[in-house]
Scaffold this motif. Structure first.
Motif, PDB file in Angstrom:
ATOM      1  N   GLU A 162       0.814  -1.212   0.000  1.00 50.54           N
ATOM      2  CA  GLU A 162       0.000   0.000   0.000  1.00 50.54           C
ATOM      3  C   GLU A 162       0.850   1.266   0.000  1.00 50.54           C
ATOM      4  O   GLU A 162       0.590   2.219  -0.718  1.00 50.54           O
ATOM      5  CB  GLU A 162      -0.903  -0.009   1.231  1.00 50.54           C
ATOM      6  N   GLN A 204       2.453   1.763  -3.301  1.00 49.62           N
ATOM      7  CA  GLN A 204       1.429   2.209  -4.260  1.00 49.62           C
ATOM      8  C   GLN A 204       1.169   3.710  -4.147  1.00 49.62           C
ATOM      9  O   GLN A 204       1.075   4.399  -5.150  1.00 49.62           O
ATOM     10  CB  GLN A 204       0.127   1.471  -3.981  1.00 49.62           C
ATOM     11  N   THR A 205       1.071   4.184  -2.903  1.00 47.94           N
ATOM     12  CA  THR A 205       0.828   5.619  -2.690  1.00 47.94           C
ATOM     13  C   THR A 205       1.926   6.440  -3.344  1.00 47.94           C
ATOM     14  O   THR A 205       1.665   7.454  -4.004  1.00 47.94           O
ATOM     15  CB  THR A 205       0.810   5.946  -1.176  1.00 47.94           C
TER      16      THR A 205
END
Lengths: 127, 336
Positions: free
Chosen positions: B146, B149-150
């Motif tokens: 995550e 991804q950010t």
């Protein structure tokens, strides 16, 4: 049957990304580095669609398009221009020479380009 | 002495008397226009079969109109800036002074600069496409956590912003070169606005903006515009209204019909434009200080491009704004 797309593009990285995205959709990809190689491979492989860059080493994309559209064996293959030139005159020239559509590379995501290609492949006449 | 100074100035000077006949002309002006002494005492209309004078006559007219720094071509590739100043005595025009100032060199530099920007912008597009597609491929691969991804998403949107700047620069070059031609076709203006609103739907939602689109109950007549260009104007205005708005703010777009023109307005509850910066807002590369603070990235080209497009359509663009309260931008498009 597996659909076949010929990419005529001199930038190795760009070719790589488009080819990868198309292969992931189950499309067979043939690559050509310049116009001459592109025409040769088009004749040999008879692809279902040609993705064409305009600024190429040697003969230009316009010239490639003209030759494809003059060749009775190739003229029915839809040609989608994928270029970085985006002036209206350039777009119009491409469409007038018989391209099915004209996309400016950097303005589109791979997903959008792949979707456009799939749309043409399923219904080239209706597109 | 005065005559010598007059004659030796590099700028071409012509003085017309109250009957608009040539009463004085210096050496430079004669050279520029390719005329001899015999023009003295005559009107320029009599010389309008001289190709260079014809251009000048076209600009000044019979009555030697007042003109401020208008560019005209006098001879092949030679560009002059023409200024015509009427001289009054007791409220009556008694003469006109016309100055012909050679700006060919400046124009050449301007052209070279435009070409430079155009070539570099085009060159930037290929690596930008490569960056965008690399990041997109990474994201699609599904192997990022995550946090990663950010970060990749941030890089992707930066690449997109950069691309917008590159495209803006190309538009500016086209405007500067006078190649920004409009191809007008009759369209339904309301539909065009709707399609642009749809384009920004997600961003409006993201910022929790209360959005309203007001149209007149009666149908608007079709207008002849270049849909791509006017679309860009709407995009630029809407993008600003969202970008410089607060979370949970409001935006209202209204269409109105006013004597033979359609008026588009977009009202936001954003940061507004500081009073002392209002006069600069349509200048290219200008960004208001509070806008830079809120959104450090931005090209300062959006409104410049918008103004040029609206004016090329024979319309007007203006705004009302109060800092901290919001801004309303208006533009009009003539119907006929």
């Amino acid at each position: 049957m597996k659909k076949k797309v010929l990419i005529i593009e001199d930038e190795k990285d760009l070719r790589f990304f488009i080819a990868k995205a198309l292969k992931e959709e189950g499309i067979e990809v043939i690559e050509a580095f310049d116009g001459e190689e592109g025409i040769e491979k088009a004749k040999k492989e008879k692809p279902d669609l040609i993705l064409l860059d305009l600024l190429l080493p040697g003969i230009s994309g316009y010239e490639v398009l003209t030759r494809i559209k003059k060749d009775p064996e190739l003229e029915t293959i839809p040609v989608l221009i994928l270029s970085n030139l985006g002036q209206r005159e350039e777009v119009e020239k491409g469409l007038k020479l018989g391209a099915i559509d004209y996309l400016i590379k950097a303005n589109f995501t791979l997903k959008e380009i792949v979707e456009r290609i799939k749309k043409i492949l399923t219904a080239p006449n209706k597109y | 002495m005065f005559e010598k100074i007059f004659d030796n100035l590099k700028d071409g000077l012509i003085v017309f008397d109250k009957e608009n006949k040539v009463s004085l002309i210096n050496k430079s002006a004669k050279e520029i226009l390719g005329v001899k002494e015999k023009i003295l005492g005559k009107s320029i209309e009599e010389f309008s079969n001289f190709p260079k004078i014809q251009n000048l006559f076209f600009l000044l007219g019979k009555e030697i109109k007042e003109v401020f720094r208008k560019e005209i071509e006098l001879g092949e590739g030679l560009v002059f800036e023409v200024t015509s100043i009427p001289i009054f005595e007791e409220g009556k025009k008694i003469a006109s002074v016309v100055v012909l100032h050679d700006i060919t060199r400046e124009k050449t530099i301007e052209r070279l600069k435009s070409e430079f920007v155009s070539v570099s912008a085009h060159q930037l597009r290929t690596p930008l496409a490569s960056i965008k597609w690399s990041l997109e491929t990474l994201l699609k691969g599904g192997k990022l956590n995550e946090y990663q991804q950010t970060i990749v998403k941030k890089a992707f949107s930066s690449a997109e912003r950069m691309l917008t700047i590159v495209n803006d620069l190309l538009n500016v070059v086209k405007i500067e070169e006078g190649r920004y031609v409009c191809r007008k076709t009759p369209i339904n203006f309301e539909d065009l606005v709707k399609s642009k609103i749809k384009f920004f739907e997600e961003k409006i939602k993201e910022k929790q903006i209360q959005f309203e689109f007001r149209v007149l109950p009666k149908k608007l007549p079709k207008v002849k515009v270049d849909p791509e260009k006017i679309g860009l104007v709407i995009e630029n205005l809407l993008d600003n209204a969202i970008r410089y708005n607060l979370i949970g703010g409001t935006i209202t777009i209204s269409l109105d019909l006013k004597d033979n023109e359609i008026e588009f307005s977009i009202k936001d509850s954003g940061i507004g434009i500081p009073e002392n910066e209002k006069s600069n807002i349509f200048q290219k590369f200008f960004r208001a200080s509070n806008a830079i603070k809120k959104e450090p990235e931005g090209s300062g080209l959006g409104l410049f491009v918008a103004k040029n497009i609206v004016e090329a359509h024979g319309g007007k663009i203006w705004f009302e704004s109060e800092e901290g309260k919001g801004t309303t931008f208006y533009f009009t498009i003539p119907i006929k």
